[in-house]
Scaffold this motif. Structure first.
Motif, short mmCIF file in Angstrom:
data_model
loop_
_atom_site.label_atom_id
_atom_site.label_comp_id
_atom_site.label_asym_id
_atom_site.label_seq_id
_atom_site.Cartn_x
_atom_site.Cartn_y
_atom_site.Cartn_z
N ILE A 97 0.84 -1.20 0.00
CA ILE A 97 0.00 0.00 0.00
C ILE A 97 0.88 1.25 0.00
CG2 ILE A 97 -1.65 1.34 1.36
CD1 ILE A 97 -2.78 -1.38 2.33
N PHE A 98 1.88 1.25 0.88
CA PHE A 98 2.79 2.40 0.92
C PHE A 98 3.50 2.58 -0.41
CE2 PHE A 98 7.17 3.88 1.40
CZ PHE A 98 6.94 5.17 1.87
N ALA A 99 3.98 1.47 -0.99
CA ALA A 99 4.74 1.54 -2.24
C ALA A 99 3.90 2.09 -3.38
CB ALA A 99 5.28 0.16 -2.59
N VAL A 100 2.65 1.62 -3.49
CA VAL A 100 1.78 2.08 -4.58
C VAL A 100 1.49 3.58 -4.44
CG1 VAL A 100 -0.55 1.91 -5.53
CG2 VAL A 100 0.72 -0.17 -4.97
N VAL A 101 1.20 4.01 -3.21
CA VAL A 101 0.88 5.42 -2.98
C VAL A 101 2.13 6.29 -3.18
CG1 VAL A 101 0.18 7.11 -1.24
CG2 VAL A 101 -1.04 4.93 -1.44
N HIS A 102 3.24 5.88 -2.57
CA HIS A 102 4.47 6.67 -2.61
C HIS A 102 5.01 6.78 -4.03
CE1 HIS A 102 8.00 8.45 -0.70
NE2 HIS A 102 8.74 7.74 -1.52
N SER A 103 5.18 5.63 -4.68
CA SER A 103 5.72 5.65 -6.05
C SER A 103 4.71 6.21 -7.04
CB SER A 103 6.13 4.23 -6.47
OG SER A 103 7.22 3.77 -5.69
N GLY A 104 3.42 5.97 -6.78
CA GLY A 104 2.40 6.51 -7.66
C GLY A 104 2.39 8.03 -7.66
N LEU A 105 2.44 8.62 -6.47
CA LEU A 105 2.48 10.07 -6.38
C LEU A 105 3.78 10.63 -6.96
CD1 LEU A 105 0.91 10.75 -2.86
CD2 LEU A 105 -0.05 11.34 -5.09
N ALA A 106 4.89 9.91 -6.73
CA ALA A 106 6.17 10.35 -7.30
C ALA A 106 6.10 10.37 -8.83
CB ALA A 106 7.30 9.44 -6.84
N SER A 107 5.43 9.38 -9.41
CA SER A 107 5.30 9.32 -10.86
C SER A 107 4.42 10.44 -11.40
CB SER A 107 4.72 7.97 -11.28
OG SER A 107 5.59 6.91 -10.90
N LEU A 108 3.50 10.93 -10.57
CA LEU A 108 2.59 12.00 -10.97
C LEU A 108 3.13 13.38 -10.62
CD1 LEU A 108 -0.80 10.40 -9.86
CD2 LEU A 108 0.06 10.61 -12.20
N ARG A 109 4.39 13.43 -10.18
CA ARG A 109 4.93 14.69 -9.68
C ARG A 109 4.90 15.81 -10.73
NH1 ARG A 109 10.76 15.66 -6.61
NH2 ARG A 109 10.63 17.94 -6.53
N ASP A 110 5.36 15.54 -11.92
CA ASP A 110 5.40 16.59 -12.95
C ASP A 110 4.01 17.15 -13.22
OD1 ASP A 110 8.09 16.35 -13.16
OD2 ASP A 110 8.07 15.08 -14.94
N THR A 111 3.05 16.26 -13.37
CA THR A 111 1.68 16.70 -13.64
C THR A 111 1.10 17.43 -12.43
OG1 THR A 111 1.33 14.81 -15.10
CG2 THR A 111 -0.63 15.94 -14.29
N GLY A 112 1.34 16.88 -11.23
CA GLY A 112 0.80 17.48 -10.03
C GLY A 112 1.36 18.86 -9.76
N GLU A 113 2.65 19.04 -10.01
CA GLU A 113 3.27 20.35 -9.78
C GLU A 113 2.73 21.40 -10.76
OE1 GLU A 113 7.55 19.10 -7.78
OE2 GLU A 113 7.48 19.69 -9.89
N LYS A 114 2.42 20.96 -11.98
CA LYS A 114 1.85 21.90 -12.94
C LYS A 114 0.45 22.33 -12.52
CE LYS A 114 4.46 20.13 -16.91
NZ LYS A 114 4.37 19.39 -18.21
N LEU A 115 -0.28 21.42 -11.89
CA LEU A 115 -1.67 21.71 -11.52
C LEU A 115 -1.78 22.54 -10.25
CD1 LEU A 115 -3.36 18.26 -12.26
CD2 LEU A 115 -3.60 20.36 -13.58
N ILE A 116 -0.99 22.19 -9.22
CA ILE A 116 -1.17 22.86 -7.92
C ILE A 116 0.11 23.53 -7.41
CG2 ILE A 116 -3.04 21.29 -7.28
CD1 ILE A 116 -1.10 19.76 -5.51
N GLY A 117 1.23 23.38 -8.12
CA GLY A 117 2.47 24.01 -7.69
C GLY A 117 3.36 23.06 -6.91
N GLU A 118 4.66 23.39 -6.89
CA GLU A 118 5.64 22.51 -6.26
C GLU A 118 5.41 22.34 -4.77
OE1 GLU A 118 6.30 24.99 -8.24
OE2 GLU A 118 7.80 24.47 -9.77
N ARG A 119 5.16 23.44 -4.06
CA ARG A 119 5.00 23.35 -2.61
C ARG A 119 3.73 22.60 -2.22
NH1 ARG A 119 7.68 28.45 -2.95
NH2 ARG A 119 9.45 28.56 -1.51
N ALA A 120 2.64 22.89 -2.88
CA ALA A 120 1.38 22.22 -2.55
C ALA A 120 1.48 20.73 -2.83
CB ALA A 120 0.23 22.84 -3.34
#
Length: 289
Positions: free
Chosen positions: A68-91
């Motif tokens: 569970i931790f691995a899927v969430v942690h690595s999944g969010l890491a893989s979405l980092r570029d998209t996520g930072e574009k949507l809500i910003g690096e700090r958020a």
């Protein structure tokens, strides 16, 4: 091409930034305790109990928690570029840490509380010199495990988080020090405890970090392109391989890349964590996870 890791210039530090970091750390720990750790108010025990109902086997529960931790942690890491574009690096960093940290705490606490459950596969604790060898191995593992936490102000989103392309220090030995450190840590603890729960934890953790090797290289290649390929050609996943085959040339005073405050801090924190083992075990036991 790559960045100089563990570089810390005292004159460039702002007292206000570190005060802000301390305040954020205090707030995060308070929220984590209330929302997750404290059994009377948090959801940590509910989460552990829910996962434990899937199987009576502590080995299966241990593997599920890591999965569970691995899927969430690595999944969010893989979405980092998209996520930072949507809500910003700090958020995005706050979101990443806010989701990953409770799951990590649950996994660690469950391991501490159930590390002696399961089937005893071997018993080597009476072997002369083994404790000293494994203690040293575990100590060394932390110098590999935490190179990404050198920029603490970025970890806490005080400074704008960045995806770094490190190339000095521990990176000259291996391009994926966290994986190597995790393998060393797992081997030391598995050899010492010698049961099925610890073996299951080690299999899960090593598997997660091996996936991280592929995923980390993929993400760096997307972010840095040819610059990453240059660094990749001068480094290796297997420790010392690039040095041995001549692709990595160590500078004459290579040891100076380790004589820096972040590495000295790791030394102190690692020794402190070792002597704090009884406190960690007692705190985990009181949660009854």
């Amino acid at each position: 091409v790559g960045e100089d890791s563990a570089e810390f210039v005292l004159s460039e530090q702002k007292i206000s930034s570190w005060l802000y970091f301390t305040a954020i750390l205090g707030v995060v720990l308070y929220i984590l305790n209330v929302a997750w750790i404290d059994n009377s108010t948090g959801f940590g025990k509910v989460f552990i109990d829910a996962v434990s109902t899937i199987s009576d086997s502590p080995e299966v529960t241990m593997l599920l928690l890591i999965l569970i931790f691995a899927v969430v942690h690595s999944g969010l890491a893989s979405l980092r570029d998209t996520g930072e574009k949507l809500i910003g690096e700090r958020a995005f960093r706050v979101l990443f840490a806010g989701v990953s940290l409770p799951l990590a705490v649950s996994t660690v606490v469950y391991f501490i509380n159930h590390r002696y459950d399961g089937v005893q596969l071997w018993q080597l604790q009476g072997t002369p010199g083994l404790h000293e060898f494994l203690w040293f191995s575990n100590f060394v593992s932390f110098f590999f495990l935490y190179p990404s936490t050198f920029n603490l102000l970025e970890v806490a989103a005080v400074d704008k988080p960045k995806m770094h392309l490190w190339e000095t220090g521990i990176m000259r030995i291996t391009r994926h020090p966290q994986m190597v450190g995790q393998v060393i840590w797992c081997m030391a603890h598995t050899i010492w405890i010698g049961n099925s729960v610890t073996l299951a934890a080690s299999v899960g953790l090593i598997g997660h970090h091996l996936f991280g090797v592929w995923n980390g290289d993929r993400r760096l290649a997307v972010r840095y392109g040819e610059a990453f390929e240059d660094v990749k050609n001068r480094t290796s996943v297997i420790p010392f391989a690039a040095i041995i085959d001549g692709r990595q040339k160590l500078p004459p005073e290579y040891w100076k890349e380790f004589l820096r405050l972040p590495y000295l801090s790791i030394t102190g924190l690692t020794l402190g964590a070792y002597f704090a083992h009884p406190l960690m075990q007692a705190a985990s036991f009181r949660l009854h996870w």
